[in-house]
Design an enzyme around this catalytic site. Structure first.
Site, PDB file in Angstrom:
ATOM      1  N   ARG A 223       6.936   0.417   7.428  1.00  0.00           N
ATOM      2  CA  ARG A 223       5.861  -0.505   7.082  1.00  0.00           C
ATOM      3  C   ARG A 223       6.305  -1.928   7.404  1.00  0.00           C
ATOM      4  O   ARG A 223       7.450  -2.306   7.153  1.00  0.00           O
ATOM      5  CB  ARG A 223       5.498  -0.416   5.593  1.00  0.00           C
ATOM      6  N   HIS A 271       2.344   0.195  16.739  1.00  0.00           N
ATOM      7  CA  HIS A 271       2.212   1.185  15.656  1.00  0.00           C
ATOM      8  C   HIS A 271       1.901   2.570  16.248  1.00  0.00           C
ATOM      9  O   HIS A 271       0.908   3.207  15.903  1.00  0.00           O
ATOM     10  CB  HIS A 271       1.110   0.777  14.667  1.00  0.00           C
TER      11      HIS A 271
END
Length: 308
Positions: A223, A271
């Site tokens: 994250r 991502h």
């Protein structure tokens, strides 16, 4: 049949709706903040608007579309309803691929070779044996354990840190806050695979990153909120850290004018390390709807105290 509300950025879940309808015939759907969404019994979420879940009086189940639920639990007004996440068996394979590639990117000096190629500089670096590169995995859950084992299979020296004590063959393990500095001090390539919880928010700051040996590299595929990016950049510019592969960010997509795109030593990826398929997401949500109606235990239910 249950009614569902999609809570996300506009258009994100467009591929999911027809798959859910196929799994759950008669399903009624709406997107937040449409009026019908406020009456829904099921909330399917990715970064829902603060206060939205609390404004749904009929809510029976909150479901993430990913493995992480930090984007949901960050809102203190989230009602006391079951929260579930997605566990895609292919995610572990994809994440391990990304970790292996990122490890080899630094171990085999591809970061330096790519820089040299831009200027036409022909330079071969001495090859190191895998056992001479120490890879440290932050987080020894399903993803971290699978990646660590594959790295061991390739001959790397692998250690791992987790909040609670765990063991794995061929892996030197550390646990608890008191052992974190010792773990970091023995790592040439640090791979973060931690969940995002209040205790891991901002974990990768100047104090901790400076514990890494000089010349170490960071791979962040957990994250973005784990990392204090300015602290990383400062350590790169002083030469204490060699480089970083960053796949996740506090704000996504990372704006085109963000300085990390152009920071020497940093490779930005969009991502992409591991992405659950929409079909798996639909199937697992539908199964939990059926279990909810039958009063059975839910798949991948989240312990809200732990945050995962």
């Amino acid at each position: 049949m249950i009614s569902v509300a999609f809570l996300s950025t506009p258009g994100l879940m467009d591929p999911l709706e027809p798959l859910l309808r196929r799994e759950l015939p008669g399903l009624t759907c709406a997107s937040w903040p449409e009026e019908a969404s406020r009456e829904a019994e099921l909330a399917v979420c990715w970064k829902p608007q603060a206060g939205a879940l609390a404004a749904m009086p009929n809510l029976k189940l909150i479901h993430s579309i990913a493995a992480g639920v930090d984007n949901i639990l960050a809102d203190p007004s989230v009602p006391d309803r079951p929260v579930c996440r997605i566990v895609d068996p292919d995610i572990s394979v994809a994440m391990t691929e990304f970790v292996l590639w990122s490890t080899l990117y630094f171990h085999r000096d591809f970061d330096r070779v790519i820089d040299n190629a831009r200027t036409g500089a022909w330079h071969r670096y001495a090859q190191r044996a895998p056992q001479d590169t120490r890879v440290g995995i932050l987080g020894l859950g399903t993803l971290g354990t699978d990646a660590a084992r594959r790295l061991v299979d390739l001959g790397f020296s692998v250690s791992a840190w987790s909040r609670s004590a765990k063991t794995a063959d061929g892996i030197r393990t550390f646990s608890g806050a008191a052992a974190l500095d010792a773990f970091l001090g023995e790592v040439d390539i640090l791979v973060s695979l931690l969940p995002l919880t209040p205790s891991t928010l901002g974990l990768l700051n100047a104090e901790r990153l400076s514990r890494l040996p000089k010349g170490a590299a960071l791979v962040l595929c957990s994250r973005g909120e784990h990392l204090i990016a300015d602290d990383l950049v400062a350590l790169l510019r002083t030469g204490h850290l060699r480089g970083a592969v960053l796949d996740v960010f506090e704000r996504e997509p990372l704006p085109a004018d963000h300085p990390l795109w152009r920071e020497p030593g940093v490779l930005v990826t969009p991502h992409m390390a591991a992405i659950a398929s929409w079909m798996v997401i639909a199937q697992q949500i539908a199964e939990n709807v059926r279990r909810l109606k039958r009063g059975e235990p839910l798949l991948n239910a989240v312990d809200r105290a732990r945050g995962y």
